[in-house]
Design a protein around this motif. Sequence first.
Motif, PDB file in Angstrom:
ATOM      1  N   GLN A   2      -5.317  -8.938   2.012  1.00  0.00           N
ATOM      2  CA  GLN A   2      -4.987  -9.089   0.594  1.00  0.00           C
ATOM      3  C   GLN A   2      -6.502  -9.157   0.005  1.00  0.00           C
ATOM      4  O   GLN A   2      -7.493  -9.504   0.732  1.00  0.00           O
TER       5      GLN A   2
ATOM      6  N   LEU B 149      -0.755 -11.163  -6.243  1.00  0.00           N
ATOM      7  CA  LEU B 149      -0.062  -9.947  -5.738  1.00  0.00           C
ATOM      8  C   LEU B 149      -0.185  -8.679  -6.680  1.00  0.00           C
ATOM      9  O   LEU B 149       0.071  -7.500  -6.118  1.00  0.00           O
TER      10      LEU B 149
ATOM     11  N   SER C 151      -3.686  -7.150  -6.281  1.00  0.00           N
ATOM     12  CA  SER C 151      -3.691  -6.452  -4.859  1.00  0.00           C
ATOM     13  C   SER C 151      -2.862  -5.277  -4.909  1.00  0.00           C
ATOM     14  O   SER C 151      -3.202  -3.980  -4.359  1.00  0.00           O
ATOM     15  N   SER C 152      -1.782  -5.182  -5.613  1.00  0.00           N
ATOM     16  CA  SER C 152      -0.821  -4.187  -5.498  1.00  0.00           C
ATOM     17  C   SER C 152      -1.336  -3.096  -6.352  1.00  0.00           C
ATOM     18  O   SER C 152      -1.436  -1.906  -6.192  1.00  0.00           O
TER      19      SER C 152
ATOM     20  N   HIS D 200      -4.042  -1.396  -4.242  1.00  0.00           N
ATOM     21  CA  HIS D 200      -3.705  -0.627  -3.364  1.00  0.00           C
ATOM     22  C   HIS D 200      -3.591   0.991  -3.816  1.00  0.00           C
ATOM     23  O   HIS D 200      -3.834   1.891  -3.240  1.00  0.00           O
TER      24      HIS D 200
ATOM     25  N   ARG E 165      -1.624  -3.032   2.429  1.00  0.00           N
ATOM     26  CA  ARG E 165      -0.261  -2.528   2.409  1.00  0.00           C
ATOM     27  C   ARG E 165       0.718  -3.363   3.133  1.00  0.00           C
ATOM     28  O   ARG E 165       1.749  -4.032   2.794  1.00  0.00           O
TER      29      ARG E 165
ATOM     30  N   ILE F  92       0.978  -6.680   1.565  1.00  0.00           N
ATOM     31  CA  ILE F  92       2.004  -6.807   0.505  1.00  0.00           C
ATOM     32  C   ILE F  92       3.355  -6.852   0.966  1.00  0.00           C
ATOM     33  O   ILE F  92       4.181  -7.627   0.459  1.00  0.00           O
TER      34      ILE F  92
ATOM     35  N   PHE G 153      -0.437 -14.542  -0.826  1.00  0.00           N
ATOM     36  CA  PHE G 153      -0.629 -14.295  -2.381  1.00  0.00           C
ATOM     37  C   PHE G 153      -0.185 -15.809  -3.178  1.00  0.00           C
ATOM     38  O   PHE G 153       0.745 -16.341  -2.855  1.00  0.00           O
TER      39      PHE G 153
ATOM     40  N   ASP H 135       4.647  -9.373 -10.974  1.00  0.00           N
ATOM     41  CA  ASP H 135       4.640  -9.429  -9.390  1.00  0.00           C
ATOM     42  C   ASP H 135       5.922  -8.995  -8.847  1.00  0.00           C
ATOM     43  O   ASP H 135       5.905  -8.706  -7.769  1.00  0.00           O
TER      44      ASP H 135
ATOM     45  N   PRO I   4       4.535  -4.479  -7.008  1.00  0.00           N
ATOM     46  CA  PRO I   4       4.351  -3.885  -5.309  1.00  0.00           C
ATOM     47  C   PRO I   4       5.107  -2.448  -5.051  1.00  0.00           C
ATOM     48  O   PRO I   4       4.520  -1.670  -4.113  1.00  0.00           O
TER      49      PRO I   4
END
Length: 356
Positions: A148, A165, A168-169, A172, A200, A203, A210, A219, A223
């Motif tokens: 993460q 989350l 971080s998504s 990604h 990935r 996640i 997270f 959230d 993802p």
Amino acid sequence: MTTPRTEHLVLPGVLTAEQAAATVRGILAVQREDGAIPWFRGHHLDPWDHTEAAMALDAAGEHEAAERAYEWLARHQNKDGSWYAAYADGDADDITDRGRETNFVAYIAVGVWHHYLSTGDDTFLDRMWPAVYAAIEYVLRLQQPGGQIGWKGEEDGSFTTDALLTGSSSIHHALRCALAVAEQREEPQPDWELAVGALRHAIRRHPERFLDKDRYSMDWYYPVLGGALTGAEAKSRIEEGWERFVVPGLGVRCVVPNPWVTGGESAELALTLWAMGESDRALDILQSIQHLRDAETGLYWTGYVFEDQAIWPRELTTWTAGSLLLAVAALGGDEATCTVFGGGQLPRGLDPDCCA
């Protein structure tokens, strides 16, 4: 001001050609001569929403204006590769939030790759590569052992290692676009390939890494929008949260249980649904938020409190209009937008889940 290219921005019950052109002109009217795109005149600029609006301009064929937006980022990048979280409208030296949010920093890679796919301009890609490289290197300094990404750098140089989350998504997605830029330039980045795979995996398999923000619709769908969850995993996640977040005929809640739907989240969910192959439901969502459209400017109100039947806040934001235009562009088959958000043609990096 040029005439926006709107043939692929026409969508029944969402935009006519004239409405699409008005929305593009609305964003252009807010953009500063130096390329900056604040939320609205007199408010602040943040790098993520600035980039989202620039991508919408590219989707409408306003390539020169979009390029000026990316050049603004290159000129104002910090020496460590980051940008601040907020700049006062009209004065890039007036920093209103000195945090350095990692998803804000990474998002330049998405915009730059989208602009390149929209224009085929290798010179632009060469010119922007140092900014993209420095931004991604900054972000990956905050990647944690579990994959993460810590959510921001502080003004004093320290880092907040807690991970979000949604952020971080989004990162990604940005890492995959950065890898696409690197591949186009024939400059392999094996460390980035490892990083995107580890992210990935976090996640998909480790929600406990997270902060708990599951009240927020972002959230729920990010993802999937960010490409970490696909196929059956993506469908299961969207179905699980549908009744919590979607208000039929009005849009998507920003936060449950608040009676507040927002245009940006609604348009992003539509883009998510399109990426999953559910264009009919994506169209339904976009049609449901037309009550947020301001006929005079072509822009969209940020949100609507449905219990009070009131627009709130009274803000016509460039990023809300930008997210809607990008969703419409994807549904309309714009090649650059489909490539960037469809995910199938973006590099995946190394995948620790390949044998899971």
